[in-house]
Design a protein around this motif. Structure first.
Motif, short mmCIF file in Angstrom:
data_model
loop_
_atom_site.label_atom_id
_atom_site.label_comp_id
_atom_site.label_asym_id
_atom_site.label_seq_id
_atom_site.Cartn_x
_atom_site.Cartn_y
_atom_site.Cartn_z
N ILE A 196 24.30 38.02 4.86
CA ILE A 196 25.75 37.62 5.27
C ILE A 196 25.99 36.08 5.45
N PHE A 197 25.19 35.44 5.78
CA PHE A 197 25.58 33.87 5.81
C PHE A 197 26.03 33.57 4.13
N LEU A 198 25.09 33.97 3.13
CA LEU A 198 25.38 33.76 1.80
C LEU A 198 26.77 34.38 1.43
N LEU A 199 27.04 35.61 1.76
CA LEU A 199 28.30 36.20 1.37
C LEU A 199 29.52 35.65 2.02
N THR A 200 29.16 35.07 3.53
CA THR A 200 30.32 34.52 3.98
C THR A 200 30.49 33.04 3.37
N LEU A 201 29.60 32.39 2.98
CA LEU A 201 29.61 31.01 2.32
C LEU A 201 30.17 31.09 1.12
N ALA A 202 29.83 32.14 0.45
CA ALA A 202 30.32 32.44 -1.17
C ALA A 202 31.74 32.69 -1.08
N VAL A 203 32.16 33.65 -0.03
CA VAL A 203 33.62 34.04 -0.06
C VAL A 203 34.50 32.81 0.43
N VAL A 204 34.11 32.30 1.57
CA VAL A 204 34.90 30.87 1.75
C VAL A 204 34.92 29.90 0.67
#
Length: 443
Positions: free
Chosen positions: A167-175
């Motif tokens: 979730i951290f990676l997905l949120t970071l990549a999306v932002v």
């Protein structure tokens, strides 16, 4: 929830098409297709048949009065990549409305990491090329994270990693993608034509109204979006392209109009998420066609033998991009999160360890798709710095994926051991004494 509520079609070949699209929805498959397309392009561009590759990339077609007579490479970068950005926009909106970006207290850590992970690589690049002001235009090249590639690597090596890490990676990549979109719109757009831009805005509004009013019909009619929304979306893209703003932004703008939560005035479709359904339907198109074709036409760089390789290695652009991705990304992410935890009361999720974040930071150094796009926008046509930047992106992305995999595979093995220990403990008292020792904590 079923993504397609319409009756399953029975035309010949449907089962095979369904099987292929199911495979293309796997994150690892999309990442592998991206890599394969880039490798084919690099090999072809440096083979005796290289002239055929560049001739194919430079073939022009389209309607010139609408400013749409573009090369095949430009159609891939400006047109096909808009499909990728449409999927990014859908994911962004869903995260903002119902996902991890909805609440500030859960989003603040990866959001801070994303901004720091953009700033530090840019600063490293500027520090390396500052003696040549003409090269400063490429400052944004190492700031982007390829969400498809990074998540694919994580899916391959991280079967037992904690859920919050993904979730951290997905949120970071999306932002990170959102920041990259803003950078392209603000810093790589000039000579804006107001009239086409106004028509684009009007078409986006029309697109959104139709999507909201017909959400139930679009949800149960898989072909509805193709015959109604696609023509409007293409017209919006064309007018944005004519305005001078990079046309891929159209994908994000259109995606943001797609409804996420079910309408209260339509109880019969409550629980239906049109953005999720569109993401499910169109991901195979993005992962299987749009992104690989873009990579194929963008990654084909003629190195030029030993002399060309020596020039690329000594070019400050190459050094700045590579250092920004491989060193700047993990350094920025770790530094940003560390400063946040020091100056505020925000703390990491207990399931996350700093070594896990270091692995994700290295993974964020994979800057393939969006970095290649920004490289094409940074320098003039025919500039050797564009090719050098692309070489740096590909080498740095490969190095970042190897380093990240080395860290995350070790962590994955550690978490797998802990999971096995928990399973043994759950079996009761009949297990051997060796399994009754206190479980080690993940460090």
């Amino acid at each position: 929830m079923s993504h397609d509520t319409a009756r399953t079609p029975h035309w010949p070949g449907y089962a095979e098409v369904h099987r292929v699209t199911t495979v293309l929805r796997r994150e690892s498959v999309g990442g592998m297709l991206l890599v394969v397309a880039a490798v084919i392009a690099i090999v072809w561009a440096n083979s005796p048949a290289s002239e055929a590759y560049f001739a194919l990339r430079d073939v022009r077609f389209g309607y010139e009065p609408w400013h749409l007579e573009l090369s095949v490479g430009s159609w891939a970068a400006d047109g096909l990549l808009a499909v990728f950005f449409f999927l990014v926009g859908l994911e962004l909106k869903r995260e903002i409305v119902v996902g991890s970006l909805r609440r500030l207290d859960t989003a603040i850590v990866p959001v801070t990491a994303a901004f720091a992970g953009v700033a530090v690589p840019a600063l490293i690049y500027v520090a390396i090329v500052h003696t040549q002001p003409s090269l400063l235009a490429g400052w944004a090249i190492p700031t982007a994270t390829d969400i498809a590639f990074a998540v694919a690597v994580l899916a391959i090596v991280g079967s037992h990693l904690p859920g919050p890490l993904r979730i951290f990676l997905l949120t970071l990549a999306v932002v990170d993608d959102l920041i990259a979109i803003a950078i392209i719109a603000v810093f790589y757009t000039s000579d804006i034509a107001v009239a086409p831009l106004a028509i684009f805005a009007l078409l986006v509004i029309v697109y959104g109204v139709i999507a909201h009013r017909g959400r139930a019909w679009f949800a149960r009619t898989p072909w509805g979006a193709w015959v109604v929304l696609l023509p409007i979306g293409f017209a919006a893209w064309a007018f944005l392209h004519a305005s001078g703003v990079h046309a891929t932004i159209a994908g994000v703008a259109l995606a943001f109009t797609i409804p996420v939560a079910a309408s209260r005035r339509q109880p019969e479709v409550r629980g239906m998420d049109l953005a999720e359904q569109f993401e499910h339907r169109f991901r195979p198109l993005s992962a299987g066609i749009a992104v690989p074709l873009f990579a194929f036409f963008a990654a084909g760089v003629s190195i030029g033998g030993g002399d060309g390789l020596l020039r690329a290695v000594t070019d400050p652009v190459t050094l700045g991009v590579a250092a920004g991705l491989v060193l700047g990304k993990p350094l920025g992410i770790l530094l940003g999160v560390r400063l946040l935890t020091l100056v505020t009361k925000v703390r990491l999720d207990p399931a996350l360890k700093w070594i896990d974040l270091a692995g994700v930071g290295l993974l964020a150094g994979i800057g393939f798709t969006v970095s290649l796009l920004i490289a094409e926008l940074s320098f003039g046509d025919g500039s050797p710095h564009t090719d050098d930047a692309k070489i740096a992106i590909m080498v740095a992305s490969l190095l970042a994926s190897v380093l990240a995999s080395s860290v995350l595979l070790v962590r994955n093995r550690r978490y797998k051991q802990l999971a096995l220990a928990e399973e043994v403990d759950a079996d009761g008292d009949d297990v051997p004494d060796v399994y009754q020792q206190p479980r080690p904590e993940a460090r």
